[in-house]
Design an enzyme around this catalytic site. Structure first.
Site, PDB file in Angstrom:
ATOM      1  N   ASP A 139       0.871  -1.163   0.000  1.00  0.00           N
ATOM      2  CA  ASP A 139       0.000   0.000   0.000  1.00  0.00           C
ATOM      3  C   ASP A 139       0.916   1.223   0.000  1.00  0.00           C
ATOM      4  OD1 ASP A 139      -2.316   1.635   0.327  1.00  0.00           O
ATOM      5  OD2 ASP A 139      -1.922   1.707   2.482  1.00  0.00           O
TER       6      ASP A 139
ATOM      7  N   ASP B 252      -0.204   4.998   1.135  1.00  0.00           N
ATOM      8  CA  ASP B 252      -0.457   5.939   2.223  1.00  0.00           C
ATOM      9  C   ASP B 252      -0.356   5.256   3.576  1.00  0.00           C
ATOM     10  OD1 ASP B 252      -0.991   8.176   0.518  1.00  0.00           O
ATOM     11  OD2 ASP B 252      -2.914   7.249   0.043  1.00  0.00           O
TER      12      ASP B 252
END
EC number: 3.1.3.5
Length: 527
Positions: free
Chosen positions: A51, A53
């Site tokens: 991922d 963020d």
């Protein structure tokens, strides 16, 4: 872009080392270690995904969360009619922690243990007494309690600012009758906060500010490149799956990989793509992890940001673009950038034989970890930045923990003696002299018990406040694992404080969990 080479120009780096930090391998700092709940043999992992963020990109809470907070307050006042007085409020970014639960109906904030018993409860910022807590939540322990529409889980860093604002508004409503409309109960106030947060995201306020000055909002991390190089050189396919769209992803990854920003003298570069085989933006996790999700997959032309539908070959321009000018074929295999789609598209791109050959690294226990583990059978690594501080405090507090254990043992011993004496006084036949003697002994014992109990509670309170002055240790609620820790244990195969810690271990390491102990085993072993 003078230095941007585009999607077709990605090249493998030729200086990839097998070891990111070989000198640290044998003595890894406790705060940087990777902890294992479920066995992961890296030799069987063919693809590693990330991922972006709060995983690759760690945001600075003192600036980023403040940005989210003040943006939300402004939307509440300007768009939803809340008093202008809110614009003068301040934000304490250290107050809230992950793993809490908001009781939207009652205006309460709860910390629970693994069994969903409420251990700490605040109404706004007012600590509920034990009696209030028991009266409110003592009889609500039912299956799936605290998971309905009246509750909201603070499981992401993005939720910290809005939960703090909710607590402020609860206090404000209680202490300022008439300032907030009576029709707005606590649930409605929470809904308004969520609406204001969504407005900030929809109008691009937050990401626009971050894109202008990423150094102000994102931590620099020099461990990411060595870690990615090590994984790629070991033969793994590396991919990125993020809910952010290409324009924002491009800015953030440029900053992380090359410390390059829009305001630099040179344009943003696509060089960072050399570390990834596939990048999927706008993924809409967690729905992305359902193969029944019928979202189309679009290839992104990185120079212009234009899209081409890879499902049926229909090119699409971004909003505002006058025409579509894309090549007639999908770009070559290396470093493809996509938008949307679902996990079935990704599995085809990765060409994996089994879902268990994929390791995915994320920070969202629900959106990243639970769904990819339960629905797909992927191996998972959970990023817990709070863990670095917690692990170091635990490592340096062995004497304190030993004291707590002795106090609790002494407390149990005294309580057992008191119960035995009380039973004898109530149920055994004895003369007046023996009764008086036992009563006096019980009175002394009860006094000692009260002192030990107070000492134990104070020592435990003081210990937990080393982790956080309000909510205590993230992974504990009283003597039990917290609700948050329980989720980590259930759904994260591995967990660690930051993504770069992967580079401290061999890419072929076999991660094995420690031995689990039941209560009778741990008691015997500790003797």
């Amino acid at each position: 872009m003078s230095e941007g080479r585009g999607i077709n120009a990605c090249e493998e780096s030729h200086d990839l080392g097998l070891s990111s930090f070989p000198e640290e391998r044998q003595n890894i700092d406790i705060g940087k270690r990777i902890f294992c709940n479920s066995a992961v043999n890296m030799n069987s992992i063919v693809a590693v995904g990330f991922d972006m963020d709060y995983t690759l990109a760690q945001y600075k809470p003192e600036t980023f969360e403040s940005l989210a907070y003040y943006g939300t307050v402004e939307k509440l006042v300007r768009n939803l009619g809340y008093p202008k007085e809110l614009l003068e409020w301040s934000f304490d970014w250290t107050y809230m922690v992950r793993g809490l639960v908001l009781d939207k109906k009652r205006g309460n904030i709860l910390k629970m243990d693994r069994h969903k018993y409420v251990k700490i409860a605040y109404h706004g910022f007012r600590l509920l007494s034990k009696d209030e807590k028991v009266t409110t939540y003592g009889n609500t322990f039912i299956k799936d309690a605290f998971d309905g529409p009246d509750y909201a889980h603070i499981d992401t860093f993005f939720s910290l600012a809005e939960s703090y604002l909710f607590a402020q508004l609860v206090d404000y409503k209680d202490n300022n009758p008439g300032q907030i409309s009576e029709v707005k109960d606590y649930s409605r106030i929470y809904a308004d906060v969520r609406s204001a947060v969504d407005m900030c995201h929809r109008d691009g306020t937050l990401k626009e500010m971050v894109a202008k000055d990423p150094k102000k909002y994102i931590n620099e991390d020099d461990t990411i490149i060595p870690m990615l190089k090590m994984l790629k050189s070991s033969g793994r396919t590396i991919f990125l799956v993020t809910n952010s769209l290409w324009d924002y992803t491009h800015v953030v990854m440029n900053f992380l990989i090359e410390a390059r920003t829009i305001n630099s003298s040179s344009s943003l570069s696509s060089n960072w793509l050399q570390y990834f085989d596939f990048v999927i933006t706008g993924s809409a996790k967690p729905s992305f992890f359902h193969d029944k999700n019928h979202a189309n997959l679009f290839a992104v032309e990185t120079e212009s940001g234009k899209l081409i539908n890879t499902d049926n070959g229909t090119p699409l321009a971004q909003v505002g673009s006058p025409a579509v000018e894309l090549p007639g074929q999908i770009p070559n295999k290396h470093c493809k950038v996509f938008q949307g789609g679902n996990v079935s598209h990704l599995h085809k791109l990765l060409n994996v034989g089994s879902s268990s050959q994929v390791l995915y690294v994320g920070d969202h226990i629900y959106g990243d970890i639970l769904r990819s583990k339960k629905a797909l059978g992927w191996r998972t690594m959970f990023i817990v930045p709070e863990l670095e501080k917690e692990a170091r405090i635990l490592s340096s507090s062995s004497e304190t923990r030993k004291k707590l254990k002795l106090l609790r043992s002494e407390r149990d011993k005294i309580e057992d003696q008191a119960h035995h004496l009380r039973w004898s006084l109530e149920h055994e036949d004895m003369d007046a002299s023996e009764t008086k003697k036992l009563s006096a002994k019980l009175e002394l014992l009860e006094g000692y018990r009260a002192r030990v109990r107070a000492a134990h509670q104070e020592a435990q309170r003081s210990f937990h406040q080393q982790f956080h002055p309000v909510w205590g240790q993230l992974m504990k609620a009283g003597q039990q694992n917290s609700r948050f820790a329980h989720q980590v244990e259930r759904f994260a195969c591995l967990y660690t404080s930051e993504v770069g810690n992967l580079g401290l271990y061999s890419p072929n390491k076999y991660y094995r969990p420690g031995e689990n102990f039941m209560a009778h085993e741990s008691n015997v072993i500790s003797l």
